[in-house]
Design an enzyme around this catalytic site. Structure first.
Site, PDB file in Angstrom:
ATOM      1  N   GLU A  39      -3.770  -0.182   8.194  1.00 20.66           N
ATOM      2  CA  GLU A  39      -2.594   0.203   8.995  1.00 20.66           C
ATOM      3  C   GLU A  39      -2.715  -0.380  10.385  1.00 20.66           C
ATOM      4  OE1 GLU A  39      -1.507   4.349   9.389  1.00 20.66           O
ATOM      5  OE2 GLU A  39      -1.892   4.690   7.255  1.00 20.66           O
ATOM      6  N   ASN A  52      -7.619   1.642   9.983  1.00 27.06           N
ATOM      7  CA  ASN A  52      -6.294   1.866  10.557  1.00 27.06           C
ATOM      8  C   ASN A  52      -6.434   1.788  12.074  1.00 27.06           C
ATOM      9  OD1 ASN A  52      -5.656   2.376   7.923  1.00 27.06           O
ATOM     10  ND2 ASN A  52      -4.993   4.487   8.236  1.00 27.06           N
ATOM     11  N   ARG A  65       0.855  -1.184   0.000  1.00 26.94           N
ATOM     12  CA  ARG A  65       0.000   0.000   0.000  1.00 26.94           C
ATOM     13  C   ARG A  65       0.898   1.245   0.000  1.00 26.94           C
ATOM     14  NH1 ARG A  65      -2.928   2.977   4.854  1.00 26.94           N
ATOM     15  NH2 ARG A  65      -3.919   4.560   3.570  1.00 26.94           N
ATOM     16  N   HIS A 124      -2.969  10.888   0.762  1.00 26.21           N
ATOM     17  CA  HIS A 124      -2.460  10.628   2.117  1.00 26.21           C
ATOM     18  C   HIS A 124      -1.810  11.930   2.628  1.00 26.21           C
ATOM     19  CE1 HIS A 124      -1.032   7.269   4.992  1.00 26.21           C
ATOM     20  NE2 HIS A 124      -0.696   8.410   5.573  1.00 26.21           N
ATOM     21  N   GLU A 160      -7.481   8.312   6.319  1.00 20.48           N
ATOM     22  CA  GLU A 160      -7.802   8.947   7.606  1.00 20.48           C
ATOM     23  C   GLU A 160      -8.314  10.377   7.470  1.00 20.48           C
ATOM     24  OE1 GLU A 160      -4.569   8.525  10.325  1.00 20.48           O
ATOM     25  OE2 GLU A 160      -4.665   6.348  10.301  1.00 20.48           O
ATOM     26  N   TYR A 190      -4.894   1.639  15.964  1.00 20.14           N
ATOM     27  CA  TYR A 190      -3.723   1.935  16.783  1.00 20.14           C
ATOM     28  C   TYR A 190      -3.954   1.790  18.283  1.00 20.14           C
ATOM     29  CZ  TYR A 190      -1.096   3.401  12.692  1.00 20.14           C
ATOM     30  OH  TYR A 190      -0.430   3.406  11.493  1.00 20.14           O
TER      31      TYR A 190
HETATM   32  C1  BGC Z   1      -1.063   7.659   9.364  1.00 21.12           C
HETATM   33  C2  BGC Z   1       0.388   7.435   9.048  1.00 21.12           C
HETATM   34  C3  BGC Z   1       1.214   7.642  10.304  1.00 21.12           C
HETATM   35  C4  BGC Z   1       0.772   6.626  11.333  1.00 21.12           C
HETATM   36  C5  BGC Z   1       1.540   6.709  12.639  1.00 21.12           C
HETATM   37  C6  BGC Z   1      -1.504   7.026  10.655  1.00 21.12           C
HETATM   38  O1  BGC Z   1      -2.409   7.854  11.288  1.00 21.12           O
HETATM   39  O2  BGC Z   1      -1.870   7.264   8.297  1.00 21.12           O
HETATM   40  O3  BGC Z   1       0.767   8.292   8.024  1.00 21.12           O
HETATM   41  O4  BGC Z   1       2.572   7.571  10.083  1.00 21.12           O
HETATM   42  O5  BGC Z   1      -0.569   6.849  11.637  1.00 21.12           O
HETATM   43  O6  BGC Z   1       1.367   7.951  13.231  1.00 21.12           O
END
Ligand code: BGC
Length: 549
Positions: free
Chosen positions: A409, A339, A107, A152, A197, A341
């Protein structure tokens, strides 16, 4: 004497050596679930974060070029993406790394300004179109599918000068740009992502100082930005569907972020509602129009509407869609790119009886904090909470009627170095949570993308925080790439299509750590040296203890 030596021995070496020599280095059990045969693995990067060549061969200026050049103080280390990983010149090496990992897809995103230096369709930069063509061909020649993100975050500066995404006209310019991409590469690219995002773009580039161009319009621009992006997405999906979808295999989606899974701070109804409301304001904002009922979430309409009228606005600051726009946006995706996290706790905040601050934060009526026991990555906002991944996926499934999901992600930051046990552990735990969601909650996840292939320019953190499976030597003009432990463990997971039985057991703060049962793992020379010095000292101490005996 013997006792004293014994105590010294244990104090100096006991803990680390027990970890290194006696433990099998694996701890928490992982599930036995395996990845389905057709499950796809990938890695991701983004143009501004890796390409460099910011002003070479006809590329125009984008908002990140402008921001880093004019406001170095906004970037933790004052750095820029001028050279970054130099992927513009080293894309073949990046593809070779993908090949080495054994991923199914790569990607990457296209730099709008490299292709259209002014942002407008009237001037196409031949070098830019060739660059992405070569990258796509290189991937295909190695059997790797390109997954292309159209936007992006690196908006052409001339478009920002017109107001950027807060200007509804951007919808037309994005349409022209997307059309060109589909014309140029539509024959070879099967996976398209319109936006990465959008919530973060709108919240942090139009509603605060975190992302370029850092427009401070947290009550109005923030919502206008989202409105333009949603309309742009719907229109481009329609064009793709009607004119460019070459085969049923061709797919277009959007990547939405669960930067934070929202956990109610207490069991009270108010806090539970605050957590759900926060999910709707952050995720539902984009997901509900596309994957849900087809408009902004009701709770957003209610809360923004009520505050807007309290503040004296004739109309809600949350814009409204026409019937035609709603129809175009609803259902405009073949997959939901997710994505994933971190997590955060949400608490209810009472209605603010003053208009001193007007912002989306005030609209939401929630406050946030992290649980102190959550491990922190190098990025302050990134807490390691694997179960939040399972909860997120289950919530997304239930809220949006079981969409097809590709994790576009997932990853963790550290301060660098190739012995990245924390990253190995992070991937094991998060993949485990994802497998549980797929098997126990029937969530339809068809692919997974590790962020990121290589260390890169981490936006306002510059190069201080690293997310790569491969490190990049930013001191060297060669920008030499080298594999971290996590590259080896991800490769092994992809090849075996399963996780190890137990996760690697390394606390986030510990450096000297247990051996991993990974085939090619060789301790770095400094670790090996430390251990041989330790062993020599042990032998001397043991001999001393014996002589006392
Ligand atoms: C983004 C990336 C970023 C990653 C870590 C995501 O929100 O798409 O570009 O590097 O988080 O912060």
């Amino acid at each position: 004497m013997k006792l004293v030596l014994g105590v010294i021995f244990v104090a100096i070496f006991g803990y680390e050596l027990t970890q290194y020599y006696c433990s099998n280095s694996r701890g928490e059990p992982l599930s036995n679930y395996t990845f389905p045969d057709d499950f796809k693995f990938g890695v991701a990067t983004a143009s501004y974060q890796v390409e460099g060549a910011w002003n070479l061969n006809g590329k125009g200026e984008n908002v990140w070029d402008r921001y880093t050049h004019t406001h170095p103080e906004k970037i933790v280390d004052g750095s820029t993406g001028d050279i970054a990983c130099d992927s513009y010149h080293k894309y073949k090496e990046d593809v070779a790394l993908c090949k080495e990992l054994g991923v199914d897809f790569y990607r990457f995103s296209i730099s709008w300004s490299r292709l259209l230096p002014t942002g407008f369709i009237s001037k196409v930069n031949r070098d830019g179109s060739d660059y992405y063509s070569k990258l796509i061909d290189e991937l295909l020649s190695k059997g790797i599918e390109p997954m292309v993100t159209m936007f992006h975050w690196d908006l052409p500066q001339p478009l920002q000068d017109l107001g950027g995404w807060a200007n509804p006209k951007l919808q037309d310019y994005f349409y022209d740009y997307a059309r060109l991409l589909l014309q140029l590469y539509g024959d070879r690219v099967k996976y398209w992502i319109t936006f990465n995002e959008p919530k973060n773009v709108c919240r942090f580039a139009y509603g605060g100082p975190l992302l370029a161009p850092a427009v401070d319009s947290k009550a109005v621009g923030i919502y206008e930005c989202a409105h333009t992006i949603l309309k742009s997405h719907g229109q481009v999906y329609k064009m793709y569907d009607e004119e460019f979808r070459r085969s049923p295999e061709g797919k277009m989606g959007i990547s939405l972020d669960m930067m934070f899974w929202m956990v109610p701070a207490t069991d009270s109804e108010l806090d539970k509602e605050a957590a759900e409301r926060s999910l709707q304001f952050n995720f539902g904002w984009f997901a509900n129009p596309i994957f849900g009922s087809g408009d902004y979430p009701e709770v957003m309409k209610k809360f923004v509407g009520r505050r807007s009228s309290f503040e004296g606005f004739k109309q809600s600051r949350l814009p409204t869609f026409s019937k035609e726009e709603l129809d175009e946006i609803k259902g405009s995706a073949d997959f939901l790119g997710l994505n994933m996290y971190s997590a955060i706790e949400a608490s209810h905040v009472e209605f603010e009886n003053s208009t001193d601050e007007i912002s989306m934060d005030v609209d939401i009526q929630a406050s946030y904090k992290f649980q102190p026991e959550w491990e922190t990555a190098a990025s302050w906002w990134l807490k390691v909470v694997p179960w939040a991944f399972k909860d997120t996926l289950t919530w997304v499934k239930r809220t949006y009627e079981n969409p097809t999901i590709i994790i576009t992600e997932n990853g963790i930051s550290d301060k660098g170095g190739n012995e990245d046990y924390n990253r190995v552990k992070f991937y094991e735990l998060y993949l485990n949570a994802m497998l549980e969601a797929m098997n126990e909650e029937d969530v339809n996840v068809i692919g997974y993308t590790a962020w990121s292939l290589i260390d890169n320019f981490e936006w306002s953190d510059g190069y201080t925080n690293r997310f790569g499976l491969y490190s990049v030597d930013f001191e060297s003009p060669e920008r030499t790439r080298s594999p971290k432990l996590s590259a080896k463990s991800y490769k092994e997971i992809i090849a075996r299509r399963r996780l190890p039985e137990e996760t690697v057991q390394i606390p986030i703060t510990q450096r000297l750590s247990a051996r991993l049962s990974l085939d090619e793992v060789v301790p770095s020379s400094s670790t090996a040296l430390t251990h041989s010095i330790q062993l020599t000292l042990i032998l001397i101490l043991t001999a001393l203890l014996h002589s006392i005996h």
